[in-house]
Scaffold this motif. Structure first.
Motif, PDB file in Angstrom:
ATOM      1  N   GLN A   1       4.256  -7.938 -11.986  1.00  0.00           N
ATOM      2  CA  GLN A   1       3.479  -9.171 -11.895  1.00  0.00           C
ATOM      3  C   GLN A   1       2.087  -9.010 -12.480  1.00  0.00           C
ATOM      4  N   ILE A   2       1.611  -7.777 -12.576  1.00  0.00           N
ATOM      5  CA  ILE A   2       0.255  -7.525 -13.075  1.00  0.00           C
ATOM      6  C   ILE A   2       0.267  -6.810 -14.417  1.00  0.00           C
ATOM      7  N   TYR A   3       1.083  -5.756 -14.550  1.00  0.00           N
ATOM      8  CA  TYR A   3       1.043  -4.916 -15.745  1.00  0.00           C
ATOM      9  C   TYR A   3       2.319  -4.994 -16.576  1.00  0.00           C
ATOM     10  N   THR A   4       2.139  -4.977 -17.898  1.00  0.00           N
ATOM     11  CA  THR A   4       3.290  -4.900 -18.804  1.00  0.00           C
ATOM     12  C   THR A   4       3.622  -3.449 -19.121  1.00  0.00           C
ATOM     13  N   ALA A   5       2.604  -2.580 -19.125  1.00  0.00           N
ATOM     14  CA  ALA A   5       2.836  -1.157 -19.404  1.00  0.00           C
ATOM     15  C   ALA A   5       1.611  -0.345 -19.025  1.00  0.00           C
ATOM     16  N   ILE A   6       1.847   0.923 -18.703  1.00  0.00           N
ATOM     17  CA  ILE A   6       0.782   1.889 -18.450  1.00  0.00           C
ATOM     18  C   ILE A   6       1.029   3.074 -19.374  1.00  0.00           C
ATOM     19  N   PHE A   7      -0.024   3.527 -20.045  1.00  0.00           N
ATOM     20  CA  PHE A   7       0.085   4.643 -20.986  1.00  0.00           C
ATOM     21  C   PHE A   7      -0.706   5.839 -20.454  1.00  0.00           C
TER      22      PHE A   7
ATOM     23  N   PHE B   1       0.823  -1.205   0.000  1.00  0.00           N
ATOM     24  CA  PHE B   1       0.000   0.000   0.000  1.00  0.00           C
ATOM     25  C   PHE B   1       0.857   1.256   0.000  1.00  0.00           C
ATOM     26  N   ARG B   2       2.011   1.198   0.640  1.00  0.00           N
ATOM     27  CA  ARG B   2       2.917   2.344   0.626  1.00  0.00           C
ATOM     28  C   ARG B   2       3.355   2.636  -0.803  1.00  0.00           C
ATOM     29  N   GLN B   3       3.701   1.591  -1.546  1.00  0.00           N
ATOM     30  CA  GLN B   3       4.112   1.765  -2.937  1.00  0.00           C
ATOM     31  C   GLN B   3       2.949   2.257  -3.784  1.00  0.00           C
ATOM     32  N   ILE B   4       1.770   1.669  -3.567  1.00  0.00           N
ATOM     33  CA  ILE B   4       0.593   2.060  -4.345  1.00  0.00           C
ATOM     34  C   ILE B   4       0.271   3.537  -4.145  1.00  0.00           C
TER      35      ILE B   4
ATOM     36  N   MET C   1       0.074   9.267  -5.987  1.00  0.00           N
ATOM     37  CA  MET C   1       0.380  10.684  -5.817  1.00  0.00           C
ATOM     38  C   MET C   1       1.349  11.172  -6.891  1.00  0.00           C
ATOM     39  N   ASN C   2       2.307  10.332  -7.264  1.00  0.00           N
ATOM     40  CA  ASN C   2       3.244  10.717  -8.321  1.00  0.00           C
ATOM     41  C   ASN C   2       2.540  10.900  -9.662  1.00  0.00           C
ATOM     42  N   CYS C   3       1.538  10.039  -9.927  1.00  0.00           N
ATOM     43  CA  CYS C   3       0.787  10.166 -11.180  1.00  0.00           C
ATOM     44  C   CYS C   3      -0.061  11.435 -11.180  1.00  0.00           C
ATOM     45  N   MET C   4      -0.677  11.746 -10.045  1.00  0.00           N
ATOM     46  CA  MET C   4      -1.545  12.911  -9.967  1.00  0.00           C
ATOM     47  C   MET C   4      -0.737  14.213 -10.087  1.00  0.00           C
ATOM     48  N   THR C   5       0.484  14.214  -9.556  1.00  0.00           N
ATOM     49  CA  THR C   5       1.275  15.442  -9.563  1.00  0.00           C
ATOM     50  C   THR C   5       2.219  15.546 -10.748  1.00  0.00           C
ATOM     51  N   GLY C   6       2.350  14.447 -11.513  1.00  0.00           N
ATOM     52  CA  GLY C   6       3.242  14.446 -12.659  1.00  0.00           C
ATOM     53  C   GLY C   6       4.633  13.942 -12.351  1.00  0.00           C
ATOM     54  N   GLU C   7       4.908  13.662 -11.088  1.00  0.00           N
ATOM     55  CA  GLU C   7       6.240  13.220 -10.697  1.00  0.00           C
ATOM     56  C   GLU C   7       6.562  11.816 -11.203  1.00  0.00           C
ATOM     57  N   SER C   8       5.542  11.080 -11.654  1.00  0.00           N
ATOM     58  CA  SER C   8       5.778   9.730 -12.173  1.00  0.00           C
ATOM     59  C   SER C   8       6.662   9.768 -13.412  1.00  0.00           C
ATOM     60  N   LEU C   9       6.706  10.917 -14.104  1.00  0.00           N
ATOM     61  CA  LEU C   9       7.513  11.036 -15.315  1.00  0.00           C
ATOM     62  C   LEU C   9       8.991  11.265 -15.015  1.00  0.00           C
ATOM     63  N   THR C  10       9.285  11.626 -13.780  1.00  0.00           N
ATOM     64  CA  THR C  10      10.680  11.906 -13.432  1.00  0.00           C
ATOM     65  C   THR C  10      11.175  11.032 -12.281  1.00  0.00           C
ATOM     66  N   SER C  11      10.342  10.088 -11.854  1.00  0.00           N
ATOM     67  CA  SER C  11      10.740   9.201 -10.760  1.00  0.00           C
ATOM     68  C   SER C  11      11.141   7.841 -11.327  1.00  0.00           C
ATOM     69  N   PRO C  12      12.438   7.492 -11.283  1.00  0.00           N
ATOM     70  CA  PRO C  12      12.901   6.231 -11.876  1.00  0.00           C
ATOM     71  C   PRO C  12      12.671   5.008 -10.991  1.00  0.00           C
ATOM     72  N   ALA C  13      12.136   5.206  -9.801  1.00  0.00           N
ATOM     73  CA  ALA C  13      12.006   4.104  -8.851  1.00  0.00           C
ATOM     74  C   ALA C  13      10.971   3.074  -9.278  1.00  0.00           C
ATOM     75  N   TYR C  14       9.928   3.523  -9.951  1.00  0.00           N
ATOM     76  CA  TYR C  14       8.815   2.630 -10.260  1.00  0.00           C
ATOM     77  C   TYR C  14       8.677   2.294 -11.744  1.00  0.00           C
ATOM     78  N   PHE C  15       9.042   3.247 -12.630  1.00  0.00           N
ATOM     79  CA  PHE C  15       8.806   3.051 -14.054  1.00  0.00           C
ATOM     80  C   PHE C  15       9.968   3.535 -14.911  1.00  0.00           C
ATOM     81  N   LYS C  16      10.145   2.883 -16.043  1.00  0.00           N
ATOM     82  CA  LYS C  16      10.957   3.432 -17.123  1.00  0.00           C
ATOM     83  C   LYS C  16       9.999   4.245 -17.988  1.00  0.00           C
ATOM     84  N   VAL C  17      10.327   5.493 -18.279  1.00  0.00           N
ATOM     85  CA  VAL C  17       9.406   6.391 -18.975  1.00  0.00           C
ATOM     86  C   VAL C  17       9.938   6.736 -20.368  1.00  0.00           C
TER      87      VAL C  17
ATOM     88  N   PRO D   1       6.809  -0.889 -16.005  1.00  0.00           N
ATOM     89  CA  PRO D   1       7.079  -1.145 -14.583  1.00  0.00           C
ATOM     90  C   PRO D   1       8.481  -1.684 -14.328  1.00  0.00           C
ATOM     91  N   ILE D   2       9.054  -1.227 -13.223  1.00  0.00           N
ATOM     92  CA  ILE D   2      10.339  -1.721 -12.758  1.00  0.00           C
ATOM     93  C   ILE D   2      10.162  -2.566 -11.499  1.00  0.00           C
TER      94      ILE D   2
END
Length: 210
Positions: free
Chosen positions: A160-166, A114-117, A122-138, A153-154
């Motif tokens: 285990q669930i997703y191959t990619a998120i667009f 849940f901590r990761q989720i 929050m990273n997706c809502m704020t846009g930080e998911s595009l600059t955070s290498p911890a969870y995804f290759k962008v 996903p990294i």
């Protein structure tokens, strides 16, 4: 249950592959900077959403609708209103999941998944998911006048669930308005957001854990 959690990620359309072009490293850097600059001015957002889940094995679709509310830094309400009633509320380090039959409360600090989720949400809502290498290759692509980001996903739990998120952006590159999640099973989920309002006043009761 994990599928519901990850679906709510991200906030956030079927992939358009014809004529797509991968943007250069410099173009990606410039677009991400623009998106992040705009995202930094967003304090709150609310919208309606429609969700379509394509089931590859059954060759059928599951459609649902709902509403979403978000306030910085860490408040989110994702509520399905049709064809069933289910609500996910994140308020700080507390998560509440409500259905017509039960209510579950979770302290995200005591649950690694849940901590990761919640971090990803929050990273997706704020846009930080595009600059955070911890969870995804962008990687960013363009098809016609549409710009979208492919998040691969990294983290093991997500792989285990997703191959990619667009993530698909509006023409002004100010926010995500469509999301597609592709699962390892061959299923995919598309979320389209409409009636988007930024920086409007949202009653704090919307995020109540009670």
């Amino acid at each position: 249950m994990k599928h519901i959690f990850f679906t709510i990620l991200a906030v956030i359309i079927s992939t358009i592959s014809y004529g797509q072009t991968k943007l250069s490293a410099q173009e990606q850097k410039e677009i991400i900077a623009k998106i992040n600059k705009t995202a930094s001015t967003m304090q709150s957002m609310q919208c309606d959403f429609s969700q379509v889940k394509n089931l590859s094995m059954m060759k059928s679709k599951m459609q649902s609708k709902g509403v979403m509310y978000f306030c910085k830094p860490n408040k989110l309400r994702w509520q399905y209103t049709s064809p069933y009633d289910y609500t996910f509320i994140l308020n700080g380090d507390k998560v509440v999941m409500k259905s017509s039959k039960s209510t579950n409360k979770i302290d995200v600090n005591k649950n690694k998944m849940f901590r990761q989720i919640t971090d990803i949400m929050m990273n997706c809502m704020t846009g930080e998911s595009l600059t955070s290498p911890a969870y995804f290759k962008v990687e960013l692509f363009k098809s016609g006048d549409i710009v979208y980001a492919q998040l691969t996903p990294i983290k093991k739990e997500i792989k285990q669930i997703y191959t990619a998120i667009f993530l698909y952006f509006n023409k002004e590159l100010s926010m995500v308005n469509k999301v597609e999640m592709r699962e390892k099973t061959g299923d995919n989920t598309t979320i389209t957001m409409t009636n988007i309002t930024k920086n409007g006043k949202i009653d704090d009761k919307v995020f109540s854990n009670n």
